[in-house]
Design a protein around this motif. Structure first.
Motif, short mmCIF file in Angstrom:
data_model
loop_
_atom_site.label_atom_id
_atom_site.label_comp_id
_atom_site.label_asym_id
_atom_site.label_seq_id
_atom_site.Cartn_x
_atom_site.Cartn_y
_atom_site.Cartn_z
N GLN A 102 0.82 -1.21 0.00
CA GLN A 102 0.00 0.00 0.00
C GLN A 102 0.85 1.26 0.00
O GLN A 102 0.58 2.21 -0.73
N VAL A 103 1.92 1.27 0.82
CA VAL A 103 2.79 2.44 0.88
C VAL A 103 3.52 2.62 -0.44
O VAL A 103 3.69 3.75 -0.91
N GLN A 109 2.24 7.15 -6.59
CA GLN A 109 1.30 8.23 -6.94
C GLN A 109 1.85 9.58 -6.49
O GLN A 109 1.76 10.57 -7.22
N ALA A 110 2.45 9.62 -5.30
CA ALA A 110 2.99 10.88 -4.79
C ALA A 110 4.14 11.38 -5.65
O ALA A 110 4.31 12.58 -5.84
N ARG A 111 4.94 10.47 -6.14
CA ARG A 111 6.05 10.89 -7.01
C ARG A 111 5.55 11.47 -8.32
O ARG A 111 6.13 12.42 -8.86
N SER A 112 4.46 10.90 -8.85
CA SER A 112 3.86 11.44 -10.09
C SER A 112 3.32 12.84 -9.84
O SER A 112 3.51 13.76 -10.68
N VAL A 113 2.64 13.02 -8.70
CA VAL A 113 2.12 14.35 -8.36
C VAL A 113 3.26 15.34 -8.21
O VAL A 113 3.18 16.49 -8.67
N VAL A 152 6.14 12.94 -0.42
CA VAL A 152 7.05 11.90 -0.89
C VAL A 152 8.04 11.52 0.23
O VAL A 152 8.34 10.34 0.45
N THR A 153 8.51 12.52 0.96
CA THR A 153 9.45 12.26 2.06
C THR A 153 8.80 11.40 3.15
O THR A 153 9.41 10.45 3.67
N VAL A 154 7.54 11.72 3.49
CA VAL A 154 6.84 10.96 4.52
C VAL A 154 6.62 9.52 4.09
O VAL A 154 6.85 8.57 4.86
N LEU A 155 6.22 9.34 2.85
CA LEU A 155 5.98 7.98 2.36
C LEU A 155 7.27 7.18 2.26
O LEU A 155 7.28 5.96 2.52
N ASN A 156 8.37 7.83 1.90
CA ASN A 156 9.67 7.14 1.89
C ASN A 156 10.04 6.68 3.29
O ASN A 156 10.56 5.57 3.48
N GLY A 157 9.78 7.52 4.28
CA GLY A 157 10.06 7.14 5.67
C GLY A 157 9.22 5.96 6.11
O GLY A 157 9.72 5.06 6.79
#
Length: 357
Positions: A102-103, A109-113, A152-157
């Motif tokens: 899921q992450v 998706q966040a990277r595309s945005v 993107v930073t939060v999702l990478n973490g």
């Protein structure tokens, strides 16, 4: 007739005894016994101190996990050998895998945005510098751009956190070694911080020695000692003092000393928990010592022959101390500077003159 024969035998025996002169059986004073003499003096002596210890591995670890889950694989038993990287325990990770998927989807998706927002940001920035875009338009796109980067930073973490948790669902051997204890079984529920398997390094053994406070000063770092482990058939191993604990037990007044053993390969035969005897050579205070050859024993008494100025021997009873090599410590009965017989070729008697070599 019988009585006369008996009297004849008695008379003959008495005559033979009378004819045998004691002077002939004793040492001829014209030819005194040759002896070796020395002067009693104090000297530094080396003593071998013995201490009891326990064999242990240099590296023993308790493998545990940070996740809650059921143990799905545990194919090792106590005593099994494993190489570095071999899997020892696997914990069910379906929930974590689902979170990871899921992450990863949200991150994609966040990277595309972020990519689209960055393009608009660069375009409006160029227009704003030329005066073709308003300040509000530039501020809005800047806010969107920073928010996209933060997302993107939060999702990478989150992804790194999940991957770290997944790493604890598979416990591997940290080095070549042996399973010391298996504390759970397949199907059990593992909890965070719960020890699952005890594992120790195959090579690199040490001996932990408990030393009384009165003798702890004998040990220093890098001192060489001898180690005997009779249960493993190992004797006179050369160990090195690797640690002298600065703090002792306040109740027993004992201090811990660690001795590293040489690398002997996998077939060394040493096992954690075996009894070991450690020998440490030390130089004691000066003591009055004589050779073992000078000491004589008479039942429970011990003595030696002192030598007079007239080369006569006098039996002197002494009290012995420690035996160091071929020397014996004299605690009493002999004083420094006195001459004594250190060795002799024939039996001596009190007051007998001797020939000092």
């Amino acid at each position: 007739m019988a009585i006369s024969k008996l009297l004849a035998v008695v008379l003959l025996s008495f005559s033979a005894y009378a004819c045998s002169s004691p002077e002939k059986n004793s040492q001829d004073p014209e030819n005194p016994v040759s002896v070796t003499a020395e002067t009693a003096k104090f000297s530094q002596i080396s003593a071998l101190n013995h201490f009891s210890g326990t064999v242990k591995s240099e590296h023993t670890v308790e493998l545990s996990t940070k996740v809650m889950g059921r143990i799905t694989q545990l194919n090792v038993e106590a005593g099994d050998f494993a190489r570095k990287g071999d899997m020892l325990v696997r914990i069910k990770d379906d929930n974590l895998q689902a979170q990871k998927n899921q992450v990863e989807a949200n991150l994609s998706q966040a990277r595309s945005v972020l990519q689209n927002t960055e393009t608009n940001y660069n375009r409006l920035k160029a227009l704003h510098e030329k005066g073709s875009a308003t300040q509000k338009e530039f501020d809005d796109i800047s806010t969107q751009y920073e928010a996209a980067k933060a997302n993107v930073t939060v999702l990478n973490g989150k992804l790194l956190e999940i991957e770290d948790m997944l790493a604890y669902t598979v416990l591997e051997a940290p080095f070549d070694g042996y399973v010391v204890a298996k504390r759970v079984s397949q199907g059990d529920m593992a909890a965070p911080g719960q020890p699952l398997v005890s594992f120790e390094q195959a090579n690199g053994m040490k001996v932990e020695v408990t030393v009384p406070e009165t003798e702890i000063t004998l040990f220093s770092l890098n001192d060489k000692v001898s180690v005997d482990v009779k249960a493993a058939g190992r004797q006179r191993l050369t160990g090195v003092v690797s640690s002298v604990h600065p703090s002792g037990n306040r109740v027993s007044r004992q201090f811990m000393v660690e001795v590293s053993l040489p690398d002997m390969g996998r077939s060394h035969g040493l096992k954690s928990g075996m009894f070991a005897e450690v020998g440490l050579s030390s130089t004691s205070d000066s003591a009055l010592t004589v050779p073992k050859t000078a000491v004589i024993e008479r039942g429970q008494l011990t003595g030696l022959y002192a030598l007079t100025d007239d080369s006569e021997v006098l039996l002197r009873w002494v009290r012995l101390g420690d035996t160091i090599g071929n020397q014996v410590e004299i605690l009493s009965g002999l004083k420094q500077g006195e001459k004594y017989v250190s060795s002799f070729e024939a039996p001596l008697r009190e007051g007998q003159k001797v020939n000092v070599q």
